[in-house]
Motif scaffolding. Structure first.
Motif, PDB file in Angstrom:
ATOM      1  N   ALA A   9      -8.552  -1.539 -14.506  1.00 54.16           N
ATOM      2  CA  ALA A   9      -8.780  -1.425 -16.559  1.00 54.16           C
ATOM      3  C   ALA A   9      -9.843  -1.485 -16.258  1.00 54.16           C
ATOM      4  CB  ALA A   9      -9.002  -3.632 -16.239  1.00 54.16           C
ATOM      5  N   ASP A  10     -11.272  -1.696 -15.605  1.00 52.37           N
ATOM      6  CA  ASP A  10     -12.710  -0.987 -15.627  1.00 52.37           C
ATOM      7  C   ASP A  10     -12.609   0.119 -13.943  1.00 52.37           C
ATOM      8  OD1 ASP A  10     -13.901  -4.121 -15.851  1.00 52.37           O
ATOM      9  OD2 ASP A  10     -12.504  -3.461 -13.932  1.00 52.37           O
TER      10      ASP A  10
ATOM     11  N   SER B   9      -4.919   7.784  -6.232  1.00 47.48           N
ATOM     12  CA  SER B   9      -5.281   7.669  -6.827  1.00 47.48           C
ATOM     13  C   SER B   9      -5.047   5.647  -7.474  1.00 47.48           C
ATOM     14  CB  SER B   9      -4.437   7.772  -8.354  1.00 47.48           C
ATOM     15  OG  SER B   9      -3.345   7.965  -8.461  1.00 47.48           O
ATOM     16  N   VAL B  10      -6.249   5.145  -8.171  1.00 48.54           N
ATOM     17  CA  VAL B  10      -5.200   4.327  -8.234  1.00 48.54           C
ATOM     18  C   VAL B  10      -5.099   3.593 -10.549  1.00 48.54           C
ATOM     19  CG1 VAL B  10      -6.428   2.620  -6.650  1.00 48.54           C
ATOM     20  CG2 VAL B  10      -8.327   3.110  -8.334  1.00 48.54           C
ATOM     21  N   HIS B  11      -4.657   2.767 -10.647  1.00 46.33           N
ATOM     22  CA  HIS B  11      -4.929   1.844 -11.614  1.00 46.33           C
ATOM     23  C   HIS B  11      -5.344   0.859 -11.305  1.00 46.33           C
ATOM     24  CE1 HIS B  11      -1.667   4.321 -13.790  1.00 46.33           C
ATOM     25  NE2 HIS B  11      -1.108   4.506 -12.526  1.00 46.33           N
TER      26      HIS B  11
ATOM     27  N   LEU C 222      -5.889   5.557 -15.343  1.00 41.26           N
ATOM     28  CA  LEU C 222      -5.664   5.632 -14.592  1.00 41.26           C
ATOM     29  C   LEU C 222      -7.274   6.586 -13.493  1.00 41.26           C
ATOM     30  CD1 LEU C 222      -3.191   6.533 -11.486  1.00 41.26           C
ATOM     31  CD2 LEU C 222      -2.874   8.530 -13.005  1.00 41.26           C
TER      32      LEU C 222
ATOM     33  N   SER D  66       3.498  -0.985 -22.674  1.00 37.48           N
ATOM     34  CA  SER D  66       2.756  -0.322 -22.150  1.00 37.48           C
ATOM     35  C   SER D  66       1.505  -0.796 -22.532  1.00 37.48           C
ATOM     36  CB  SER D  66       3.537   0.621 -23.032  1.00 37.48           C
ATOM     37  OG  SER D  66       1.991   2.007 -21.851  1.00 37.48           O
ATOM     38  N   ASN D  67       0.922  -2.078 -22.060  1.00 38.43           N
ATOM     39  CA  ASN D  67      -0.547  -2.208 -22.384  1.00 38.43           C
ATOM     40  C   ASN D  67      -0.997  -1.490 -20.804  1.00 38.43           C
ATOM     41  OD1 ASN D  67      -3.303  -2.775 -23.505  1.00 38.43           O
ATOM     42  ND2 ASN D  67      -2.228  -4.632 -23.184  1.00 38.43           N
ATOM     43  N   GLN D  68      -1.115  -0.288 -20.342  1.00 38.17           N
ATOM     44  CA  GLN D  68      -1.299   0.092 -18.423  1.00 38.17           C
ATOM     45  C   GLN D  68      -2.725   0.085 -18.603  1.00 38.17           C
ATOM     46  OE1 GLN D  68       1.298   3.188 -16.576  1.00 38.17           O
ATOM     47  NE2 GLN D  68       1.054   4.185 -18.110  1.00 38.17           N
ATOM     48  N   TRP D  69      -2.949   0.316 -17.438  1.00 36.47           N
ATOM     49  CA  TRP D  69      -4.615   0.764 -17.128  1.00 36.47           C
ATOM     50  C   TRP D  69      -4.836   1.720 -17.020  1.00 36.47           C
ATOM     51  CZ3 TRP D  69      -4.044  -3.447 -12.603  1.00 36.47           C
ATOM     52  CH2 TRP D  69      -4.602  -5.531 -13.681  1.00 36.47           C
TER      53      TRP D  69
ATOM     54  N   LEU E  68      -6.286  -0.903  -1.424  1.00 36.68           N
ATOM     55  CA  LEU E  68      -5.782   0.566  -1.207  1.00 36.68           C
ATOM     56  C   LEU E  68      -6.015   1.328  -0.150  1.00 36.68           C
ATOM     57  CD1 LEU E  68      -2.545   0.821  -1.669  1.00 36.68           C
ATOM     58  CD2 LEU E  68      -3.788   2.164  -3.263  1.00 36.68           C
ATOM     59  N   TYR E  69      -6.602   1.959   0.172  1.00 34.77           N
ATOM     60  CA  TYR E  69      -7.586   3.412   0.985  1.00 34.77           C
ATOM     61  C   TYR E  69      -7.810   3.374   2.019  1.00 34.77           C
ATOM     62  CZ  TYR E  69      -5.156   6.053  -2.844  1.00 34.77           C
ATOM     63  OH  TYR E  69      -3.610   6.269  -4.070  1.00 34.77           O
TER      64      TYR E  69
ATOM     65  N   MET F 131     -12.895  -2.779 -11.594  1.00 29.45           N
ATOM     66  CA  MET F 131     -11.307  -3.774 -10.862  1.00 29.45           C
ATOM     67  C   MET F 131     -10.797  -2.179  -9.764  1.00 29.45           C
ATOM     68  SD  MET F 131      -7.860  -4.324 -12.791  1.00 29.45           S
ATOM     69  CE  MET F 131      -8.411  -6.289 -13.255  1.00 29.45           C
TER      70      MET F 131
ATOM     71  N   TYR G 202       0.849   4.147  -2.922  1.00 29.64           N
ATOM     72  CA  TYR G 202      -0.025   5.916  -1.781  1.00 29.64           C
ATOM     73  C   TYR G 202       1.512   6.448  -2.924  1.00 29.64           C
ATOM     74  CZ  TYR G 202      -2.015   3.791   1.873  1.00 29.64           C
ATOM     75  OH  TYR G 202      -2.688   3.229   2.644  1.00 29.64           O
TER      76      TYR G 202
ATOM     77  N   ARG H  86       3.329   5.389 -14.399  1.00 27.19           N
ATOM     78  CA  ARG H  86       3.620   3.921 -13.588  1.00 27.19           C
ATOM     79  C   ARG H  86       4.713   3.286 -14.850  1.00 27.19           C
ATOM     80  NH1 ARG H  86       1.640   1.451  -9.647  1.00 27.19           N
ATOM     81  NH2 ARG H  86       0.314   3.038  -8.860  1.00 27.19           N
ATOM     82  N   ASP H  87       4.542   2.843 -15.559  1.00 26.67           N
ATOM     83  CA  ASP H  87       5.013   2.069 -16.803  1.00 26.67           C
ATOM     84  C   ASP H  87       6.304   2.457 -16.407  1.00 26.67           C
ATOM     85  OD1 ASP H  87       3.572   0.753 -19.702  1.00 26.67           O
ATOM     86  OD2 ASP H  87       3.588  -0.212 -17.657  1.00 26.67           O
TER      87      ASP H  87
ATOM     88  N   SER I 191       1.307   6.861  -6.975  1.00 24.44           N
ATOM     89  CA  SER I 191       0.346   7.595  -7.710  1.00 24.44           C
ATOM     90  C   SER I 191       1.402   8.904  -7.256  1.00 24.44           C
ATOM     91  CB  SER I 191      -1.026   7.202  -6.594  1.00 24.44           C
ATOM     92  OG  SER I 191      -1.480   6.266  -6.877  1.00 24.44           O
TER      93      SER I 191
ATOM     94  N   ALA J 271      -7.099  -8.906 -17.829  1.00 28.61           N
ATOM     95  CA  ALA J 271      -7.216  -8.050 -16.915  1.00 28.61           C
ATOM     96  C   ALA J 271      -8.206  -7.083 -18.117  1.00 28.61           C
ATOM     97  CB  ALA J 271      -6.874  -7.106 -15.801  1.00 28.61           C
ATOM     98  N   SER J 272      -7.222  -6.625 -19.163  1.00 31.21           N
ATOM     99  CA  SER J 272      -7.284  -5.379 -20.074  1.00 31.21           C
ATOM    100  C   SER J 272      -8.064  -6.179 -21.165  1.00 31.21           C
ATOM    101  CB  SER J 272      -5.900  -5.249 -20.352  1.00 31.21           C
ATOM    102  OG  SER J 272      -5.465  -3.993 -19.785  1.00 31.21           O
TER     103      SER J 272
ATOM    104  N   ALA K   4     -11.872  -6.524 -19.229  1.00 28.60           N
ATOM    105  CA  ALA K   4     -12.475  -5.172 -20.303  1.00 28.60           C
ATOM    106  C   ALA K   4     -12.838  -4.506 -21.130  1.00 28.60           C
ATOM    107  CB  ALA K   4     -11.543  -4.336 -18.888  1.00 28.60           C
TER     108      ALA K   4
ATOM    109  N   ALA L 219      -8.621  10.849  -1.894  1.00 29.01           N
ATOM    110  CA  ALA L 219      -7.359   9.909  -0.917  1.00 29.01           C
ATOM    111  C   ALA L 219      -5.975   9.936  -2.319  1.00 29.01           C
ATOM    112  CB  ALA L 219      -7.867   8.356  -1.048  1.00 29.01           C
TER     113      ALA L 219
ATOM    114  N   GLY M 252       1.238  -1.104   0.076  1.00 26.63           N
ATOM    115  CA  GLY M 252       0.163  -0.006  -0.491  1.00 26.63           C
ATOM    116  C   GLY M 252       0.672   1.315  -0.230  1.00 26.63           C
TER     117      GLY M 252
ATOM    118  N   ARG N  39      -0.304   9.734   5.502  1.00 31.48           N
ATOM    119  CA  ARG N  39      -1.396   8.035   5.478  1.00 31.48           C
ATOM    120  C   ARG N  39      -0.151   7.026   5.511  1.00 31.48           C
ATOM    121  NH1 ARG N  39      -6.034   6.134   3.287  1.00 31.48           N
ATOM    122  NH2 ARG N  39      -6.289   8.158   1.922  1.00 31.48           N
TER     123      ARG N  39
END
Lengths: 333, 94
Positions: B29-30, B25-27, B7, B2-5, B41-42, B33, A99, A111-112, A102, A317-318, A321, B23, A95, A171
């Protein structure tokens, strides 16, 4: 957890290239000096942005890599309670890393890119995580000393100049004190046991003490970037200051449960109101920074394997979705 | 690589009566998720009773360099504050 000042090759910041920049720079520096916060999208000197990206992402990498030494003992925790606690702590470290990633991304980096910098070896993480956890007692030692050292650094950063970093620190600090208390409590439990158990506890302290002191980074006169970081309010205390404070706080904690600090030169100095302590082996520190620590290689291999082995999950997952979205659109049409 | 989810920004209502607060952010896919990742996380310590996740690309923010133009006009309108007005001291409940 924590990141040391590892980038000794950083060039001097490129200040005031153009006339309008020097005005903005002066305004920026005034805000920082007035204890105000800089938020994403605010104008900032390029060098400030770059150094923050480096510091914050290395802090994030440290948290993620830091899951490995403790993750090593989850299946071998001595009781169910210790197992639950260790699982919760390792989850927290994930976590904390997230944080910080992010927060770093608000500076305009993906992030990549951050992940690839870690996996390629371009980015560093805190040296402490390149040491192995050889016995169960290492887990209490890490919670007590390593998280303890991290807390010393992180508390002042709650008021660092960059808003997202400061808020992530708030946090993290809330969660970090459980990390230290569970470690010390487990150390207390070990020290209440038979002689053989107390020896294992002492051995863990012997192996983690000096690496914990090294977490605070090089001595002040070997930290050329500290002055600029302090002026920008992304570093609030000097390395030596924090290291001294850590020693002064921790020695009585060890003595309270019958542990001996592995330093023959440790001595209370009445005049300075603190402990004098022995010399740190900087050769060892720089070797670990260079990647020659006991388990540098294992840590990086583990991270690369986790990334590679997880590729199908990310892709699935991608794909899922995308499929669900396509179906939703078809239904709506 | 880079098939990045995408943000997502995360907002949490800590309890009923309070508003959602940003609070981090998160990455993900949809959206589903994103909610699940935000929960993991939060809210490990009961920090919330409700989560909002919004694709970061959907957030429109005011430009900091417009801040003066946007917010300056409010600066000298102190008559919007109750303290601007003098009421006789013997008059109650105002």
């Amino acid at each position: 957890m924590y990141t040391t000042e590892l980038d000794k090759t950083q060039k001097k910041p490129d200040t005031a290239a153009r006339p309008e920049d020097s005005e903005r720079l002066a305004a920026f520096e005034a805000r920082v000096a007035a204890d105000e916060f800089i938020e994403p999208k605010d104008w900032m000197p390029e060098a400030y942005r770059r150094t923050l990206i480096r510091q914050m992402s290395q802090h994030a990498h440290s948290e993620i890599v830091g899951m490995l030494p403790e993750g090593n003992w989850i299946t071998r925790a001595p009781t169910l309670r210790r197992k639950l606690i260790l699982l919760a702590k390792v989850q927290d470290e994930a976590g904390h890393g997230l944080y910080l990633y992010s927060a770093t991304e608000t500076l305009g980096v993906s992030r990549d890119e951050l992940v690839q910098n870690l996996l390629s070896g371009k980015a560093k993480y805190s040296t402490i995580f390149n040491y192995p956890t050889l016995t169960w007692a290492d887990i209490p030692a890490i919670g007590w000393l390593v998280d303890g050292a991290a807390i010393m650094n992180q508390i002042p950063l709650q008021r660092c100049s960059y808003g997202p970093y400061a808020r992530a620190m708030v946090r993290i600090c809330k969660e970090e004190s459980f990390h230290q208390r569970q470690g010390y409590e487990a150390m207390c439990a070990l020290m209440e046991g038979p002689e053989a158990q107390r020896r294992v506890a002492q051995d863990a302290l012997n192996r983690w003490w000096w690496p914990a002191l090294m977490m605070f980074g090089p001595t002040d006169d070997n930290s050329p970037n500290s002055a600029q970081s302090m002026a920008w309010r992304i570093k609030r205390n000097s390395n030596d200051e924090l290291r001294q404070k850590f020693v002064d706080i921790t020695v009585p904690q060890a003595e309270a449960i019958g542990l001996k600090i592995p330093d023959p030169d440790l001595k209370w100095n009445e005049e300075k109101g603190g402990y004098d302590f022995g010399p740190i082996d900087w050769e060892e520190f720089y070797a670990v920074v260079r990647g020659e620590g006991p388990v540098n290689h294992e840590r990086m291999s583990a991270r690369r394997k986790a990334w590679d082995d997880g590729a199908w999950v990310r892709e699935a997952a991608s794909a899922h979705a995308a499929k669900v979205e396509a179906r939703r659109r078809a239904d709506a049409a | 690589m880079s098939n990045q989810w995408p943000l997502w920004e995360v907002f949490i209502r800590s309890k009923n009566g309070l508003a959602h607060r940003h609070a981090g952010s998160v990455h993900a896919a949809d959206a589903q998720m994103a909610i699940e990742n935000a929960r993991d996380l939060y809210t490990r310590r009961q920090e919330g009773v409700s989560l909002w996740v919004v694709p970061s690309a959907q957030i429109v923010a005011s430009d900091p360099s417009d801040a003066e133009a946007l917010f300056e006009p409010a600066k000298d309108k102190i008559y919007r504050h109750p303290t601007f007005y003098d009421i006789p001291s013997n008059v109650k409940y105002m």
